[in-house]
Design an enzyme around this catalytic site. Structure first.
Site, PDB file in Angstrom:
ATOM      1  N   LEU A   1       0.827  -1.196   0.000  1.00  0.00           N
ATOM      2  CA  LEU A   1       0.000   0.000   0.000  1.00  0.00           C
ATOM      3  C   LEU A   1       0.872   1.261   0.000  1.00  0.00           C
ATOM      4  O   LEU A   1       1.868   1.334   0.726  1.00  0.00           O
ATOM      5  CB  LEU A   1      -0.905  -0.005   1.242  1.00  0.00           C
ATOM      6  CG  LEU A   1      -1.829   1.187   1.436  1.00  0.00           C
ATOM      7  CD1 LEU A   1      -2.908   1.218   0.362  1.00  0.00           C
ATOM      8  CD2 LEU A   1      -2.455   1.136   2.827  1.00  0.00           C
TER       9      LEU A   1
ATOM     10  N   HIS B   1       0.672  -5.314   1.304  1.00  0.00           N
ATOM     11  CA  HIS B   1      -0.467  -5.583   0.426  1.00  0.00           C
ATOM     12  C   HIS B   1      -0.033  -6.345  -0.823  1.00  0.00           C
ATOM     13  O   HIS B   1      -0.860  -6.913  -1.542  1.00  0.00           O
ATOM     14  CB  HIS B   1      -1.142  -4.259   0.034  1.00  0.00           C
ATOM     15  CG  HIS B   1      -2.526  -4.442  -0.512  1.00  0.00           C
ATOM     16  ND1 HIS B   1      -3.284  -3.401  -0.999  1.00  0.00           N
ATOM     17  CD2 HIS B   1      -3.306  -5.544  -0.659  1.00  0.00           C
ATOM     18  CE1 HIS B   1      -4.457  -3.836  -1.414  1.00  0.00           C
ATOM     19  NE2 HIS B   1      -4.494  -5.137  -1.220  1.00  0.00           N
TER      20      HIS B   1
ATOM     21  N   ASP C   1      15.738   6.346  12.431  1.00  0.00           N
ATOM     22  CA  ASP C   1      14.714   6.148  11.410  1.00  0.00           C
ATOM     23  C   ASP C   1      13.436   6.879  11.828  1.00  0.00           C
ATOM     24  O   ASP C   1      12.803   6.519  12.827  1.00  0.00           O
ATOM     25  CB  ASP C   1      14.448   4.649  11.225  1.00  0.00           C
ATOM     26  CG  ASP C   1      13.548   4.344  10.039  1.00  0.00           C
ATOM     27  OD1 ASP C   1      12.773   5.228   9.628  1.00  0.00           O
ATOM     28  OD2 ASP C   1      13.607   3.211   9.533  1.00  0.00           O
TER      29      ASP C   1
ATOM     30  N   ASP D   1      11.489  -1.971   7.539  1.00  0.00           N
ATOM     31  CA  ASP D   1      12.771  -2.683   7.505  1.00  0.00           C
ATOM     32  C   ASP D   1      12.703  -3.899   6.578  1.00  0.00           C
ATOM     33  O   ASP D   1      13.714  -4.308   5.998  1.00  0.00           O
ATOM     34  CB  ASP D   1      13.159  -3.184   8.905  1.00  0.00           C
ATOM     35  CG  ASP D   1      13.467  -2.069   9.876  1.00  0.00           C
ATOM     36  OD1 ASP D   1      13.829  -0.969   9.417  1.00  0.00           O
ATOM     37  OD2 ASP D   1      13.340  -2.302  11.087  1.00  0.00           O
TER      38      ASP D   1
ATOM     39  N   ASP E   1      20.628  -8.539   7.938  1.00  0.00           N
ATOM     40  CA  ASP E   1      20.452  -7.562   6.879  1.00  0.00           C
ATOM     41  C   ASP E   1      19.282  -7.988   5.993  1.00  0.00           C
ATOM     42  O   ASP E   1      19.264  -9.113   5.488  1.00  0.00           O
ATOM     43  CB  ASP E   1      21.740  -7.495   6.061  1.00  0.00           C
ATOM     44  CG  ASP E   1      21.696  -6.450   4.954  1.00  0.00           C
ATOM     45  OD1 ASP E   1      20.623  -5.863   4.730  1.00  0.00           O
ATOM     46  OD2 ASP E   1      22.732  -6.241   4.307  1.00  0.00           O
TER      47      ASP E   1
END
Length: 312
Positions: free
Chosen positions: A46, A113, A239, A280, A295
């Site tokens: 989305l 989504h 972040d 992430d 990672d």
């Protein structure tokens, strides 16, 4: 002494040559690490995009997969629309990719989504799909979508306001990513992502869904199903998105990535829960993540190698 020096230099050259050959062989082997039989198609969630202002939605992931030998395509479907509309758009792109590459099938990888979107294609055209991988997929609905629909019921003023705001965001996304020709319907997207919306969708497309919170069937109608997800909303204080995801995570009361519960994300063979939040999972924002967790790019590379080992 001259003979000794000559033999020494000859051995040194031979050793160096052997070392270079070994390095070359290692590099060659690594170059094929992600070389799947069928193309990989990445599908955004989305308010997603393929690339906006030069930044990939799947940040750094397509290039990492290509460097290992994979053929990778990034789908561009409506940023906000129903699973079925997005699914039909994806199906058309899959057919184009197959025509271009000559491949018989594709490996679909969907985030958020993108999970139901890829499942739609596998449900209506399983002969074109080798595998479906759902990452943080909204496969049984999201509590956040339920709450949003509750405070903005159909036909209400709040729905009108929310819909206008969502359309403005989509317009901005399309302006920067080139998706202006795609139909957008935020309310249809919201309905698709609620628990009720996914319950209806799942009655038509149950493939790979588990009955509880474990793994589902891995192989259905010739298509292999996989999933993984994040379960840590706050992962990096640098972040800017982590704060919002941390707040949203409080509505769940169970393990979640900030937007989707761990149980809702399950599909097919579940490959693991990681210290990642919803963004992430696609290596956003621009690679900021929990530095002590796996990672995200590595997870995609390992999965491509897994698909390769399966002959996919």
């Amino acid at each position: 002494m001259t003979g000794f020096l000559s033999r020494f230099l000859r051995r040194l050259v031979l050793a160096a040559t052997a070392g270079l050959l070994l390095l070359g062989a290692g590099a060659h082997a690594q170059s094929g690490y992600t070389q799947t039989r069928y193309p990989i198609v990445l599908v955004h969630g989305l308010f997603g995009f393929d690339s906006a202002l030069g930044i990939d939605y799947f940040y750094g992931i397509p290039d990492a997969l290509r460097q290992g030998g994979a053929k990778v395509y990034v789908a561009q479907v409506s940023a906000a629309n129903s699973s079925e509309v997005r699914g039909e758009q994806l199906l058309a792109q899959v057919k184009t990719i197959l025509a271009i590459t000559g491949a018989a099938k594709v490996n679909l990888v969907g985030h958020s989504h993108g999970g139901p979107t890829t499942r739609y294609v596998a449900g209506v055209a399983p002969q074109l799909v080798a595998s479906v991988t759902s990452i943080g997929g909204v496969n049984k609905g999201s509590r956040v979508a339920d709450i949003l629909r509750g405070v903005a019921p159909a036909g209400s003023v709040s729905e009108t306001v929310a819909n206008a705001a969502a359309r403005a965001l989509v317009s901005l996304i399309n302006l920067t990513s080139g998706g202006t020709g795609l139909p957008q319907m935020p309310t249809a997207a919201l309905d698709s992502l609620t628990t009720a919306g996914l319950a209806s969708f799942n009655r038509r497309f149950p493939q790979g869904l588990p009955s509880g919170c474990g793994s589902g069937a891995e192989l259905v109608n010739g298509v292999r199903y996989y999933s993984w997800t994040g379960t840590q909303p706050l992962t990096n204080v640098l972040d800017a998105s982590d704060g919002l995801l941390s707040v949203l995570s409080l509505v769940f009361g169970e393990a979640n990535d900030g937007l989707v519960s761990a149980c809702s994300s399950r599909l097919g063979k579940h490959l693991g829960d990681y210290r990642q939040n919803h963004l992430d999972e696609v290596n956003q924002l621009v690679g900021l993540r929990d530095w002590f967790s796996t990672d995200p790019v590595t997870l995609y590379r390992q999965h491509a190698n897994r698909l390769k080992a399966q002959g996919l």
